[in-house]
Design a protein around this motif. Structure first.
Motif, mmCIF file in Angstrom:
data_model
loop_
_atom_site.group_PDB
_atom_site.id
_atom_site.type_symbol
_atom_site.label_atom_id
_atom_site.label_comp_id
_atom_site.label_asym_id
_atom_site.label_seq_id
_atom_site.Cartn_x
_atom_site.Cartn_y
_atom_site.Cartn_z
ATOM 1 N N SER A 69 0.847 -1.198 0.000
ATOM 2 C CA SER A 69 0.000 0.000 0.000
ATOM 3 C C SER A 69 0.881 1.247 0.000
ATOM 4 C CB SER A 69 -0.901 0.007 1.240
ATOM 5 O OG SER A 69 -0.137 0.340 2.377
ATOM 6 N N VAL A 70 0.257 2.400 -0.196
ATOM 7 C CA VAL A 70 0.984 3.677 -0.193
ATOM 8 C C VAL A 70 1.728 3.866 1.128
ATOM 9 C CG1 VAL A 70 0.663 6.194 -0.254
ATOM 10 C CG2 VAL A 70 -0.565 4.745 -1.876
ATOM 11 N N CYS A 71 1.168 3.372 2.245
ATOM 12 C CA CYS A 71 1.816 3.528 3.566
ATOM 13 C C CYS A 71 3.241 2.982 3.558
ATOM 14 C CB CYS A 71 1.029 2.781 4.650
ATOM 15 S SG CYS A 71 -0.583 3.475 4.981
ATOM 16 N N ALA A 72 3.497 1.943 2.727
ATOM 17 C CA ALA A 72 4.831 1.330 2.731
ATOM 18 C C ALA A 72 5.902 2.327 2.325
ATOM 19 C CB ALA A 72 4.854 0.119 1.798
ATOM 20 N N LYS A 73 5.548 3.318 1.540
ATOM 21 C CA LYS A 73 6.551 4.303 1.090
ATOM 22 C C LYS A 73 6.418 5.637 1.831
ATOM 23 C CE LYS A 73 8.939 2.234 -2.037
ATOM 24 N NZ LYS A 73 10.384 2.154 -2.006
ATOM 25 N N CYS A 74 5.472 5.717 2.775
ATOM 26 C CA CYS A 74 5.229 6.973 3.483
ATOM 27 C C CYS A 74 6.090 7.020 4.749
ATOM 28 C CB CYS A 74 3.747 7.054 3.859
ATOM 29 S SG CYS A 74 3.352 8.503 4.847
ATOM 30 N N LYS A 75 6.678 8.166 5.005
ATOM 31 C CA LYS A 75 7.587 8.262 6.153
ATOM 32 C C LYS A 75 6.880 8.767 7.420
ATOM 33 C CE LYS A 75 11.972 8.693 3.757
ATOM 34 N NZ LYS A 75 11.479 8.106 2.552
ATOM 35 N N ARG A 76 5.605 9.091 7.343
ATOM 36 C CA ARG A 76 4.887 9.587 8.521
ATOM 37 C C ARG A 76 4.697 8.456 9.542
ATOM 38 N NH1 ARG A 76 1.781 14.413 7.885
ATOM 39 N NH2 ARG A 76 2.437 15.449 5.987
ATOM 40 N N LYS A 77 4.683 8.840 10.809
ATOM 41 C CA LYS A 77 4.583 7.817 11.870
ATOM 42 C C LYS A 77 3.147 7.656 12.354
ATOM 43 C CE LYS A 77 9.174 8.435 13.866
ATOM 44 N NZ LYS A 77 9.466 9.763 13.346
ATOM 45 N N MET A 78 2.692 6.396 12.396
ATOM 46 C CA MET A 78 1.390 6.119 13.002
ATOM 47 C C MET A 78 1.593 6.050 14.507
ATOM 48 S SD MET A 78 -0.617 3.309 10.735
ATOM 49 C CE MET A 78 -1.137 3.644 9.066
ATOM 50 N N GLU A 79 0.936 6.924 15.253
ATOM 51 C CA GLU A 79 1.051 6.860 16.709
ATOM 52 C C GLU A 79 -0.275 7.256 17.351
ATOM 53 O OE1 GLU A 79 4.583 9.175 17.105
ATOM 54 O OE2 GLU A 79 3.620 11.059 16.600
ATOM 55 N N CYS A 130 2.007 12.306 -2.155
ATOM 56 C CA CYS A 130 1.070 13.227 -1.493
ATOM 57 C C CYS A 130 1.363 13.380 -0.008
ATOM 58 C CB CYS A 130 -0.366 12.799 -1.773
ATOM 59 S SG CYS A 130 -0.724 12.832 -3.546
ATOM 60 N N PRO A 131 1.405 12.272 0.782
ATOM 61 C CA PRO A 131 1.739 12.469 2.199
ATOM 62 C C PRO A 131 3.122 13.089 2.392
ATOM 63 C CG PRO A 131 1.554 10.114 1.660
ATOM 64 C CD PRO A 131 1.059 10.869 0.475
ATOM 65 N N ALA A 132 4.041 12.863 1.445
ATOM 66 C CA ALA A 132 5.372 13.474 1.583
ATOM 67 C C ALA A 132 5.290 14.987 1.406
ATOM 68 C CB ALA A 132 6.332 12.884 0.553
ATOM 69 N N SER A 142 -8.672 11.880 6.924
ATOM 70 C CA SER A 142 -8.948 10.574 6.311
ATOM 71 C C SER A 142 -8.016 10.313 5.131
ATOM 72 C CB SER A 142 -10.409 10.491 5.858
ATOM 73 O OG SER A 142 -10.669 11.496 4.910
ATOM 74 N N CYS A 143 -6.783 9.923 5.434
ATOM 75 C CA CYS A 143 -5.817 9.553 4.397
ATOM 76 C C CYS A 143 -6.152 8.142 3.905
ATOM 77 C CB CYS A 143 -4.411 9.577 4.982
ATOM 78 S SG CYS A 143 -3.153 9.150 3.773
ATOM 79 N N MET A 144 -6.115 7.925 2.602
ATOM 80 C CA MET A 144 -6.479 6.620 2.037
ATOM 81 C C MET A 144 -5.268 5.739 1.736
ATOM 82 S SD MET A 144 -9.641 7.640 -0.432
ATOM 83 C CE MET A 144 -9.915 5.966 -0.976
ATOM 84 N N GLY A 145 -4.081 6.158 2.217
ATOM 85 C CA GLY A 145 -2.854 5.421 1.892
ATOM 86 C C GLY A 145 -2.899 3.945 2.246
ATOM 87 N N SER A 146 -3.547 3.599 3.366
ATOM 88 C CA SER A 146 -3.507 2.210 3.819
ATOM 89 C C SER A 146 -4.397 1.289 2.983
ATOM 90 C CB SER A 146 -3.918 2.134 5.294
ATOM 91 O OG SER A 146 -5.249 2.606 5.431
ATOM 92 N N GLN A 205 3.651 13.176 11.480
ATOM 93 C CA GLN A 205 2.717 12.190 12.024
ATOM 94 C C GLN A 205 1.750 11.700 10.933
ATOM 95 O OE1 GLN A 205 -0.024 13.775 15.016
ATOM 96 N NE2 GLN A 205 1.011 12.441 16.499
ATOM 97 N N CYS A 206 1.366 10.426 11.017
ATOM 98 C CA CYS A 206 0.371 9.880 10.081
ATOM 99 C C CYS A 206 -0.906 10.736 10.126
ATOM 100 C CB CYS A 206 0.055 8.449 10.508
ATOM 101 S SG CYS A 206 -1.324 7.740 9.617
ATOM 102 N N PHE A 207 -1.476 10.972 8.965
ATOM 103 C CA PHE A 207 -2.708 11.775 8.922
ATOM 104 C C PHE A 207 -3.829 11.135 9.744
ATOM 105 C CE2 PHE A 207 -0.850 13.577 4.972
ATOM 106 C CZ PHE A 207 -0.956 14.914 5.306
ATOM 107 N N LEU A 208 -3.870 9.797 9.769
ATOM 108 C CA LEU A 208 -4.949 9.126 10.520
ATOM 109 C C LEU A 208 -4.831 9.453 12.007
ATOM 110 C CD1 LEU A 208 -5.001 5.583 8.842
ATOM 111 C CD2 LEU A 208 -6.427 7.571 8.320
ATOM 112 N N SER A 209 -3.595 9.544 12.514
ATOM 113 C CA SER A 209 -3.380 9.887 13.927
ATOM 114 C C SER A 209 -3.908 11.280 14.234
ATOM 115 C CB SER A 209 -1.891 9.861 14.278
ATOM 116 O OG SER A 209 -1.352 8.594 14.068
HETATM 117 S S1 SF4 Z 1 -2.316 6.476 6.286
HETATM 118 FE FE1 SF4 Z 1 -1.456 8.107 4.996
HETATM 119 S S2 SF4 Z 1 -0.224 9.379 6.342
HETATM 120 FE FE2 SF4 Z 1 -0.612 7.440 7.396
HETATM 121 S S3 SF4 Z 1 1.166 6.173 6.922
HETATM 122 FE FE3 SF4 Z 1 -0.410 5.688 5.392
HETATM 123 S S4 SF4 Z 1 0.016 7.058 3.685
HETATM 124 FE FE4 SF4 Z 1 1.151 7.858 5.438
#
Ligand code: SF4
Ligand code: SF4
Ligand code: SF4
Length: 315
Positions: A174-184, A225-227, A211-215, A203-207
């Motif tokens: 998924s897009v999350c695999a290349k995203c550097k934002r942290k899920m916390e 985009c998240p970058a 509503s980021c659709m990367g996952s 920080q991860c947008f979901l945190s």
């Molecule tokens: S949900 Fe979005 S912001 Fe969070 S890790 Fe995935 S791509 Fe990045």
């Protein structure tokens, strides 16, 4: 493999997928040394369909012309690639399936508030079919290359694999695999619209309640985009998990993750995503792989949201 000849064709689309070939920059020279592009609407003025090893078809089936062109490409090409999210899933045009062709014609040509033209399309324009459909609803497809447009790296890999006579490398991440934002975990208690506030850059947008659709989106873009501070809107289409597992759905998967990361209740997130479903499902709405899920309610969710909007007296 002997000389690889390539035909391209665009159906109902924005031409962005064809422009992605130009984005190969100097890499295109490697490709051009090995392939002969003989039909390409942006480069050549060939109206017919010569025989070719590979056919790259971008765009969705929206009218009679698209259907005819898709069938001709299948007849003349040994391998057909559905190229870009429009061809694979129906793409953004698929959101038109919420409306009838008559409603669309009226809104675009007769009641458009930003133009003075009141002329509907003439009979010389190919009439719209009742629904937008992906390419494989009309012809057999050998390879799917989603993305809006697919990143040049994936286009290069697909063409190189064909030239070298091997299977292209398949990436199911998924897009999350290349995203550097942290899920916390956070104390965020309200869902936000994507235009609200100033999101934290790490920080991860979901945190944060966005509503980021990367996952739930397959990586065909390397997560730009998240970058760059923007939540993913899912333009490359859903991951294989979402497409193939009957009980998994875009809105419930995002809600599950966001509710675990924040203090926002899962049902609240599901409701917010349903109200914005014309955006969240716009790229994939036309494919039965999404349409056959519980999301067959999409039209109702959108009508409910429009009714709320009208009732609120918004301008
Ligand atoms: S949900 Fe979005 S912001 Fe969070 S890790 Fe995935 S791509 Fe990045
Ligand atoms: S997939 Fe995206 S870039 Fe490609 S034609 Fe469709 S809308 Fe344009
Ligand atoms: S991050 Fe999401 S919206 Fe942005 S290009 Fe990739 S798939 Fe499309």
């Amino acid at each position: 493999m002997s000389e690889v000849t390539v035909n391209t064709e665009w159906l109902s689309d924005c031409s962005g997928c064809h422009i992605a070939i130009v984005d190969l920059h100097e890499k295109i020279l490697n490709v051009l040394q090995a392939v002969k592009i003989q039909r390409c609407p942006v480069l050549t003025d060939i109206k017919g369909y010569p025989h070719a090893t590979v056919g790259l078809v971008s765009g969705a089936i929206r009218n009679e012309h698209d259907r005819h062109a898709a069938i001709e490409m299948r007849k003349c090409c040994d391998i057909v690639i559905a190229w870009g999210s429009c061809a694979v899933f129906g793409g953004p045009a698929g959101a038109g399936n919420i409306h009838t062709p008559v409603e669309i014609g009226r809104a675009v040509y007769l009641e458009n508030k930003t133009t003075t033209s009141a002329a509907p399309p003439s009979r010389e324009v190919s009439p719209l079919e009742s629904l937008v459909s992906p390419l494989d609803s009309v012809i057999d497809v050998d390879l799917y290359l989603p993305g809006c447009p697919p990143h040049p790296a994936f286009v290069f890999e697909a063409l190189s694999a064909l030239v070298e006579g091997r299977q292209p490398e398949v990436n199911r991440r998924s897009v999350c695999a290349k995203c550097k934002r942290k899920m916390e975990k956070t104390d965020v208690s309200e869902i936000k619209t994507n235009s609200e506030g100033f999101p934290n850059a790490d920080q991860c947008f979901l945190s944060q309640g966005y509503s980021c659709m990367g996952s739930v989106t397959i990586d065909r873009c390397l997560a730009p985009c998240p970058a760059n501070g923007v939540p993913c809107t899912g333009c490359a289409g859903a991951t294989m998990q979402i497409l193939t597992e009957p009980n998994r759905d875009i809105r419930t998967e995002i809600a599950e993750r966001m509710s675990r990361l924040t203090k926002i209740k899962r049902e609240v997130i599901v409701g917010a995503l349903e109200r914005a479903s014309k955006s969240h499902y716009s790229y994939t709405m036309a494919t039965s792989m999404i349409g056959n899920k519980p999301t067959f309610h999409i039209k109702k969710w959108i009508e409910d949201e429009n009714a709320d909007y009208e009732a609120g007296g918004a301008a």
